[in-house]
Structures are given as structure tokens and as C-alpha cells.
Design an enzyme around this catalytic site. Structure first.
Site, short mmCIF file in Angstrom:
data_model
loop_
_atom_site.label_atom_id
_atom_site.label_comp_id
_atom_site.label_asym_id
_atom_site.label_seq_id
_atom_site.Cartn_x
_atom_site.Cartn_y
_atom_site.Cartn_z
N TRP A 185 0.52 -1.15 0.11
CA TRP A 185 0.06 -0.40 0.39
C TRP A 185 0.85 1.13 -0.22
O TRP A 185 2.21 1.29 1.13
CB TRP A 185 -0.82 0.23 1.13
CG TRP A 185 -1.82 1.06 1.30
CD1 TRP A 185 -2.95 2.13 0.69
CD2 TRP A 185 -1.54 2.69 2.15
NE1 TRP A 185 -2.82 3.32 1.17
CE2 TRP A 185 -2.11 3.65 1.93
CE3 TRP A 185 -0.47 2.55 2.86
CZ2 TRP A 185 -2.66 4.53 2.44
CZ3 TRP A 185 -0.07 3.54 3.78
CH2 TRP A 185 -0.89 4.50 3.63
N GLU A 226 -3.07 -2.58 -2.93
CA GLU A 226 -4.16 -2.91 -2.07
C GLU A 226 -4.41 -1.16 -2.81
O GLU A 226 -3.55 0.05 -3.07
CB GLU A 226 -4.31 -2.07 -0.61
CG GLU A 226 -5.19 -1.65 -0.06
CD GLU A 226 -4.39 -1.79 1.84
OE1 GLU A 226 -5.80 -1.55 2.59
OE2 GLU A 226 -3.31 -2.50 2.00
N LYS A 228 -7.29 2.55 -2.11
CA LYS A 228 -7.47 3.75 -1.64
C LYS A 228 -7.94 4.75 -2.24
O LYS A 228 -7.29 4.97 -3.44
CB LYS A 228 -6.68 4.26 -0.50
CG LYS A 228 -6.80 4.78 0.39
CD LYS A 228 -6.25 5.17 1.82
CE LYS A 228 -7.05 5.74 2.84
NZ LYS A 228 -6.02 6.38 4.67
N ASP A 259 -9.65 -3.44 1.34
CA ASP A 259 -9.34 -2.60 2.42
C ASP A 259 -11.07 -2.38 3.20
O ASP A 259 -11.70 -1.28 2.18
CB ASP A 259 -8.14 -2.04 3.32
CG ASP A 259 -8.96 -1.49 4.54
OD1 ASP A 259 -9.76 -0.46 4.72
OD2 ASP A 259 -7.62 -1.87 5.08
N HIS A 262 -11.59 1.58 2.27
CA HIS A 262 -10.62 2.25 1.70
C HIS A 262 -11.35 2.72 0.63
O HIS A 262 -10.81 2.85 -0.83
CB HIS A 262 -9.36 1.81 0.62
CG HIS A 262 -8.36 1.91 1.73
ND1 HIS A 262 -6.88 1.18 2.01
CD2 HIS A 262 -8.17 1.85 3.39
CE1 HIS A 262 -6.45 1.72 2.45
NE2 HIS A 262 -6.49 1.96 3.53
N HIS A 286 -8.85 -6.90 4.50
CA HIS A 286 -8.47 -5.99 5.52
C HIS A 286 -9.66 -5.63 6.39
O HIS A 286 -10.33 -4.57 5.81
CB HIS A 286 -7.46 -4.55 5.50
CG HIS A 286 -6.12 -4.90 5.11
ND1 HIS A 286 -4.82 -3.68 5.13
CD2 HIS A 286 -5.21 -6.17 5.22
CE1 HIS A 286 -3.66 -4.58 4.40
NE2 HIS A 286 -3.88 -5.62 4.91
N ASP A 294 -11.78 6.55 6.13
CA ASP A 294 -11.35 5.39 6.69
C ASP A 294 -10.44 5.96 8.21
O ASP A 294 -9.20 5.67 7.95
CB ASP A 294 -10.06 5.70 5.51
CG ASP A 294 -9.48 3.93 5.92
OD1 ASP A 294 -9.46 3.37 6.34
OD2 ASP A 294 -7.71 4.51 5.09
N ASP A 296 -10.27 3.53 10.49
CA ASP A 296 -9.58 2.62 11.44
C ASP A 296 -10.29 2.29 12.29
O ASP A 296 -9.27 2.28 13.91
CB ASP A 296 -8.27 2.40 11.38
CG ASP A 296 -7.62 2.06 9.53
OD1 ASP A 296 -8.27 1.09 9.18
OD2 ASP A 296 -7.04 3.02 8.99
N ASP A 326 -6.95 -4.19 10.27
CA ASP A 326 -6.45 -3.41 10.38
C ASP A 326 -7.25 -2.36 10.63
O ASP A 326 -8.34 -1.53 10.24
CB ASP A 326 -6.14 -2.88 8.55
CG ASP A 326 -5.30 -1.96 8.28
OD1 ASP A 326 -4.91 -0.80 9.68
OD2 ASP A 326 -5.21 -1.33 7.40
#
Length: 419
Positions: A185, A226, A228, A259, A262, A286, A294, A296, A326
Site C-alpha cells: 500500500w 491495495e 484507496k 480494505d 478504503h 483488511h 477511513d 480504522d 487493520d
């Protein structure tokens, strides 16, 4: 075994048998699905290269809960504490900045020897390891570009970092007997209106081809890429977009990483799994929780986490999908964050395994959408918790919230003494 737990288990077996589900088989299948825990929850993505440096790359760990790990020994101890409270198979996902060396090591010069302590620890704890090059929080990523950088020398530095990371990843797989999934990433992008969107992507394409040019044993190493949508400071343009990496993974037959945070907030990766599986050999997930962006946040047992697990199980993707987490929340106890998120992922997988999918498929094929919806909703009320508690019991982990007592004791005895 407590009488109450045993009684609940026996009743649950009967209830699920009535809808055609063998709960013992479900637990056997659950033991085939390791979840890769991410090391960076333990120290807010600081790493050991420059722990006092700032986190860059358009990502943020917010909060200042006391007791974060300050070195590898503390991080491994914290991980062990968390893993004792999580049933079933697990892996650990490492970033390159978690190397160990007595002297500074340039990122393009990292070697397997800088991670030998992690490998020995993984062997002792019967874990597989996964890996990531760290293309952020570095002077040569300060202007927002790495593998797509217009400066040849800077771009080559990041290419060499990723190539070195692949060799570390292959070392993990060779030593541990299970392939390491290495995910690339990069934060590359622009804050405002971008005139030339093509050239950076052309450079990224060529750079990635150079990165993966060295042939490595797929039994030891798996490449993943990955995408985003955007990051802080890269709101207008991201070089490694979904379309870019979907095309790359398809044409080069690498794994594709999806993800959960993302994409646009109205998109969900559970809907992307079946589409991507038609074109790429393997997926890396993820699992995260985006709150408006994002962010997380810690993974919940929510609709999307359940939908992700259901896609894996319904389509028998056990051998093609790698489940990783993640998230990084610095506002709560970091060990608790690991435990909550990982247990929730495993709960979602168990619930998916307890679904009468064959019967639901028949109803769907027959056009009986009324019965399909009715059974899907009734399924939510079946006593899956009793099955989960038995699974925890068999793996010598707390079945309910008792795990929090262990975390609190560790916090008092260990975490509170850290500066």
C-alpha cells in the site's frame, strides 16, 4: 466444563441440527480460518525505526491511552496477552518499520536478519507471519509520493524497499511453513486538482513490475496490492485507485487487497469479493470499521463484518481469501482493541458457518424470496452464542466478557508502569 455451558451447548446442537447444521463440523471449519492480527494496533503505527517520528501517509491514530508498547519485547508481550484471550488459529501481520537492529537500517537495506526475533517468536507461538513494506513516515515520502515519484532516485529507493521486503516475506514463509502475504500500500496522491493523472500511474505500473520481477516460491510468499479512495492530504487524487489495482492484480495475477475503509462510505467490500474472485487468484481482506472516512475504528460484529464472513463461507473461499485486520485506536486499551476486533471477526465467521446456506440457495433459485428473507432473519435468533462459548472453552479462552478482567490485571501490573 460448567453445567450451564454444557446445557446451552446441547440445546444449541439440537436447534441447529433442526435446520440441517452440524455444529461440530462448523467448529472444525472455523479452525481452518486463521485471522491475521496487525501488530500496529499495539503502538499506534510507531514502529521501531523512529518511534518518536510522526505518522504520515494520510492516516491517523487518534487518542493517547497510556501503556503503548515502546519496543519489540513489550509489543510481543502485549500480543501474547491478547492472543491468550482469542480462540482458534491466528497469524501476525508485520510492517517493515517493526525491524530490530542495534544500528540504523535504511529501508532499502532491510534483511531477514532484522526480523529473526519475530520469526523465533512466531515459531514458539505457532503463528504464521505476514508482511508489508512501509511506504510512509519517512523523509523520502514527505512530499506524498513513493513508487510513483517523478524523481528516479526516490522512486528507485522505494522499489528497492519493496524488493527487500519481498525477500523478508519469503523468509517468513520458508521458516514457518506457511506463505506470508505481503501487501503493498502506498500513500501516493495529491491534495488538489490534478492535471496529469496518467503519468504517476504509468510510473507506478512500471515500478510494481520491477518490484515483483524476482521470482519467489509461492509456497513462501504471496504478493498483494491495495487500493484507496483518498487520504488526509490526498483528497483529490490517489495514484493507486481501485481501478488501477484491480487491473494490475488481474493482469499480473497477484492477490488483491480489499480494505473495508478504503472506499466511498456507501460502498462495502463484501459486495466486491465475488466480483474480484472471478479475475484474481487470491484476495487479502483488511477488515476494519470506517466511521465517515477511513478512520480504522475497532471492528464490530456489525452487518458488514458479518457480510464479509458470509461471502467467504458461502462461496467456499477458505483457500483463496486471507483474512487480515487493520484498525488502530489509541483512545482505548490497545490489548482490548485487539481482543474485541479479532473475536468479532471470528464470531462473524462462526455465524456464517452456522447458516443453512444450501437451503437458502434452493429458496433463492426457486424465486421464493419471502422464505429466503424469513429464514435469514430467523437464523439471527438461533443460539450461536452457545456454540461460540464452547469453541472458546475448547481453546482455553474466556467465553464471555471475563477476558476483560485479564486485560485490566495486565494493565495494572504491566501497562501502568510504562512511561
Amino acid at each position: 466444563m460448567t453445567t450451564q455451558l454444557e446445557q446451552a451447548w446441547e440445546l444449541a446442537k439440537q436447534r441447529f441440527a433442526a435446520v440441517g447444521i452440524d455444529v461440530e463440523e462448523a467448529l472444525r471449519q472455523l479452525d481452518r480460518l486463521p485471522v491475521s492480527m496487525h501488530c500496529w494496533q499495539g503502538d499506534d503505527v510507531s514502529g521501531f525505526e523512529n518511534p518518536e517520528g510522526s505518522l504520515t501517509g494520510g492516516i491517523q491514530a487518534t487518542g493517547n491511552y497510556p501503556g503503548k508498547a515502546r519496543n519489540a519485547s513489550e509489543l510481543r508481550a502485549d500480543l501474547e496477552q491478547a492472543m491468550r484471550l482469542i480462540p482458534g488459529p491466528k497469524r501476525l501481520n508485520l510492517h517493515a518499520i517493526y525491524l530490530e537492529s542495534d544500528t540504523p537500517v535504511s529501508r532499502d537495506q532491510i534483511k531477514p536478519e532484522h526480523f529473526k526475533n519475530w520469526v523465533e517468536w512466531a515459531k514458539a507461538n505457532q503463528l504464521g507471519l505476514d508482511f508489508n513494506p512501509s511506504c510512509f513516515s519517512h523523509p523520502l515520502s514527505a512530499d506524498g509520493f513513493t513508487l510513483s515519484h517523478a524523481d528516479d532516485s526516490i522512486r528507485q529507493f522505494w522499489i528497492d524497499h519493496c524488493k527487500a521486503s519481498r525477500r523478508v516475506s519469503a523468509y517468513f514463509g520458508e521458516q514457518l511453513g506457511t506463505p506470508s502475504v505481503m501487501n503493498i500500500w502506498i500513500p501516493d496522491g495529491m491534495k488538489d486538482i490534478t492535471v496529469d493523472r496518467l503519468a504517476p500511474r504509468q510510473r507506478l505500473l512500471a515500478a510494481l513490475d520491477e518490484v515483483i520481477s524476482e521470482k519467489l516460491n509461492p509456497a513462501h510468499h504471496i504478493d498483494a496490492v491495495e487500493s484507496k479512495l483518498f487520504g488526509i492530504g490526498a483528497e483529490s487524487y490517489t495514484v493507486g485507485s481501485n481501478e488501477f489495482y484491480m487491473g494490475y492484480a488481474t493482469s499480473r495475477q497477484t492477490a488483491l487487497c480489499l480494505d473495508a475503509g478504503h472506499f466511498h462510505p456507501t460502498e462495502v467490500i463484501s459486495d466486491k469479493i465475488s466480483a474480484a474472485m472471478l479475475y484474481v487468484p487470491q484476495l487479502l481482506l483488511h477488515v476494519s470499521r470506517p466511521v465517515r472516512w477511513d478512520s480504522d475504528h475497532v471492528v464490530l460484529l456489525d452487518d458488514e463484518t458479518q457480510a464479509i464472513a458470509s461471502e467467504i463461507v458461502r462461496h467456499d473461499l477458505f483457500d483463496r481469501v486471507h483474512i487480515g485486520l487493520d484498525f488502530f485506536d489509541a483512545s482505548i486499551n490497545r490489548i482490548a482493541a485487539w481482543v474485541i476486533g479479532t473475536r468479532n471477526m471470528k464470531k462473524a465467521l462462526l455465524r456464517a458457518l452456522l447458516e443453512p446456506t444450501a437451503e437458502l440457495r434452493k429458496l433463492e433459485a426457486a424465486g421464493d424470496y419471502t422464505a429466503r428473507l424469513a429464514l435469514l432473519e430467523e437464523q439471527k435468533s438461533l443460539p450461536w452464542q452457545a456454540v461460540w462459548e464452547m469453541y472458546c472453552q475448547r481453546h482455553d479462552t474466556p467465553a464471555g466478557s471475563e477476558w476483560l478482567e485479564s486485560v485490566r490485571a495486565y494493565e495494572k501490573e504491566i501497562l501502568s508502569r510504562r512511561g
